[in-house]
Design an enzyme around this catalytic site. Structure first.
Site, PDB file in Angstrom:
ATOM      1  N   GLY A  31       0.816  -1.215   0.000  1.00 18.75           N
ATOM      2  CA  GLY A  31       0.000   0.000   0.000  1.00 18.75           C
ATOM      3  C   GLY A  31       0.847   1.260   0.000  1.00 18.75           C
ATOM      4  O   GLY A  31       2.023   1.228  -0.368  1.00 18.75           O
ATOM      5  N   GLY A  36       4.779   4.026  -9.188  1.00 20.92           N
ATOM      6  CA  GLY A  36       5.535   2.785  -9.402  1.00 20.92           C
ATOM      7  C   GLY A  36       4.636   1.569  -9.260  1.00 20.92           C
ATOM      8  O   GLY A  36       4.660   0.655 -10.095  1.00 20.92           O
ATOM      9  N   HIS A  37       3.828   1.566  -8.207  1.00 23.35           N
ATOM     10  CA  HIS A  37       2.866   0.461  -8.036  1.00 23.35           C
ATOM     11  C   HIS A  37       1.877   0.419  -9.213  1.00 23.35           C
ATOM     12  O   HIS A  37       1.546  -0.645  -9.730  1.00 23.35           O
ATOM     13  CB  HIS A  37       2.059   0.642  -6.751  1.00 23.35           C
ATOM     14  CG  HIS A  37       2.865   0.605  -5.476  1.00 23.35           C
ATOM     15  ND1 HIS A  37       3.080   1.714  -4.708  1.00 23.35           N
ATOM     16  CD2 HIS A  37       3.485  -0.422  -4.844  1.00 23.35           C
ATOM     17  CE1 HIS A  37       3.784   1.374  -3.634  1.00 23.35           C
ATOM     18  NE2 HIS A  37       4.054   0.098  -3.690  1.00 23.35           N
ATOM     19  N   GLN A 148      11.505  -3.804 -10.349  1.00 23.83           N
ATOM     20  CA  GLN A 148      12.970  -3.858 -10.351  1.00 23.83           C
ATOM     21  C   GLN A 148      13.541  -3.038  -9.195  1.00 23.83           C
ATOM     22  O   GLN A 148      14.659  -3.289  -8.733  1.00 23.83           O
ATOM     23  CB  GLN A 148      13.504  -3.330 -11.683  1.00 23.83           C
ATOM     24  CG  GLN A 148      15.024  -3.430 -11.804  1.00 23.83           C
ATOM     25  CD  GLN A 148      15.584  -2.564 -12.896  1.00 23.83           C
ATOM     26  OE1 GLN A 148      15.040  -2.517 -13.995  1.00 23.83           O
ATOM     27  NE2 GLN A 148      16.676  -1.867 -12.616  1.00 23.83           N
ATOM     28  N   GLN A 153      14.846  -8.500  -3.975  1.00 22.29           N
ATOM     29  CA  GLN A 153      13.575  -9.144  -3.641  1.00 22.29           C
ATOM     30  C   GLN A 153      13.053  -9.972  -4.819  1.00 22.29           C
ATOM     31  O   GLN A 153      12.656 -11.132  -4.658  1.00 22.29           O
ATOM     32  CB  GLN A 153      12.540  -8.091  -3.248  1.00 22.29           C
ATOM     33  CG  GLN A 153      11.144  -8.648  -3.069  1.00 22.29           C
ATOM     34  CD  GLN A 153      10.192  -7.602  -2.528  1.00 22.29           C
ATOM     35  OE1 GLN A 153      10.138  -7.382  -1.332  1.00 22.29           O
ATOM     36  NE2 GLN A 153       9.458  -6.939  -3.399  1.00 22.29           N
ATOM     37  N   SER A 185       9.166   5.604  -3.953  1.00 21.08           N
ATOM     38  CA  SER A 185       9.057   4.655  -2.848  1.00 21.08           C
ATOM     39  C   SER A 185       8.066   5.205  -1.847  1.00 21.08           C
ATOM     40  O   SER A 185       7.993   6.418  -1.638  1.00 21.08           O
ATOM     41  CB  SER A 185      10.428   4.493  -2.178  1.00 21.08           C
ATOM     42  OG  SER A 185      10.275   3.883  -0.907  1.00 21.08           O
ATOM     43  N   SER A 186       7.314   4.304  -1.220  1.00 24.70           N
ATOM     44  CA  SER A 186       6.382   4.749  -0.174  1.00 24.70           C
ATOM     45  C   SER A 186       7.150   5.449   0.945  1.00 24.70           C
ATOM     46  O   SER A 186       6.619   6.331   1.615  1.00 24.70           O
ATOM     47  CB  SER A 186       5.633   3.549   0.396  1.00 24.70           C
ATOM     48  OG  SER A 186       5.002   2.840  -0.644  1.00 24.70           O
TER      49      SER A 186
END
Ligand code: AMP
Length: 285
Positions: A31, A36-37, A148, A153, A185-186
């Site tokens: 979330g 990006g998401h 990426q 990960q 990034s979050s």
């Protein structure tokens, strides 16, 4: 768009769609969604009949001193973004739904997880591989889409899928950046304006590294220069900067057709990671 918080409901919806001959794409997230998401959802959307996104801040991948409590959880905004991206189902479980009392089973990938992020965040990847395995059982999708941005990960997840013969195709999508180069990034929401500016040294190091790589510099020399660039930035603590093999993530000693640069640093109390793939493309199915 349906929002489901129960494992049984989402699994039966996916299985029912597949029985009808539909394919399912899956984007797991924590979330605090950003472009990006959304780019992962956009990559998946045209490939599948059913698009499922999970939103779950997974406690088992956070260390005791990490930001689990303060991790942003803007539920309404996230659901709106999923709706706009054409998502069919959002799986939004509570912690108690995902981790029932007395759970004793973890999934561990060895080797790859000893390196880089794994060395700095002990237990992190065990939490990731455990929750992703669970999510793949709950959402038995045909394909899953990862960024990426978290290079190690996706490498660990690919290894796990191979080793456990999981029937799912893994796609890795390019990193989305702000116009100045900072990887979205979050966690960027934690940065003050000054910290954000300081954090750009990661991107500058990757650009410098790529220029050095193109003119044939040795991987260890490229890494040393990137380390220096980041370490010299006021307010920034270097965790690592390395030039590695795309699969094994071991540091390279000699030139290779494809190399991956991994960088990580702390800016104030915020950890930033970034990476670049040089000389090739890694990531299709
Ligand atoms: P997270 O919510 O941070 O767990 O991320 C969920 C997925 O989004 C992971 O596969 C990430 O790699 C991916 N992701 C995060 N940031 C970006 C970005 N800037 N560009 C592309 N994908 C990203």
């Amino acid at each position: 768009m349906q929002v489901m918080d129960e494992i049984a409901a989402v699994r039966s919806a996916v299985v029912a769609a597949q029985r009808r001959g539909q394919t399912c794409g899956f984007v797991p997230t924590m979330g605090a969604l950003h472009a990006g998401h959304v780019s992962l959802m956009q990559a998946a959307r045209p490939q599948h009949d059913l698009l499922v996104v999970s939103i779950f801040v997974n406690p088992t991948q956070f260390g005791p001193q990490e930001d689990l409590q303060k991790y942003p959880r803007p539920r309404d905004r996230d659901l709106e973004m999923c709706r706009d991206a054409g998502v069919d189902i959002v799986f939004y479980p509570a912690v108690e739904e995902m981790y029932r009392p007395g759970a004793q089973t973890f999934v561990t990938v060895e080797g790859l997880t000893d390196l880089w992020e794994g060395a700095i965040r002990p237990g992190h990847f065990r939490g990731v591989t455990t929750v992703v395995t669970k999510l793949f059982q709950i959402v038995p999708a045909d394909a899953a889409y990862f960024g990426q941005k978290d290079y190690q990960q996706q490498a660990v997840i690919r290894q796990m899928v191979r080793d456990l013969d999981l029937p799912i195709v893994i796609h890795t999508c390019p990193t989305l950046r702000d116009p100045d180069g900072l990887a979205m990034s979050s966690r960027n929401a934690y940065l003050s304006p000054a910290e954000r500016t300081a954090g750009l040294c990661l991107w500058r190091a990757l650009c410098q590294g790529e220029a050095d790589y193109r003119r044939g510099a040795a991987p260890r020399d490229i890494a040393a220069r990137m380390q220096q660039l980041i370490a010299n930035e006021p307010g920034v603590q270097l965790d690592y900067a390395a030039v590695v093999d795309p699969q094994t993530l071991q540091e390279l000693d000699t030139d290779q057709p494809t190399a991956v640069a991994l960088v990580a640093a702390r800016v104030g109390s915020t950890r930033l990671i970034d990476n670049a793939i040089w000389g090739g493309k890694v990531g299709g199915a």
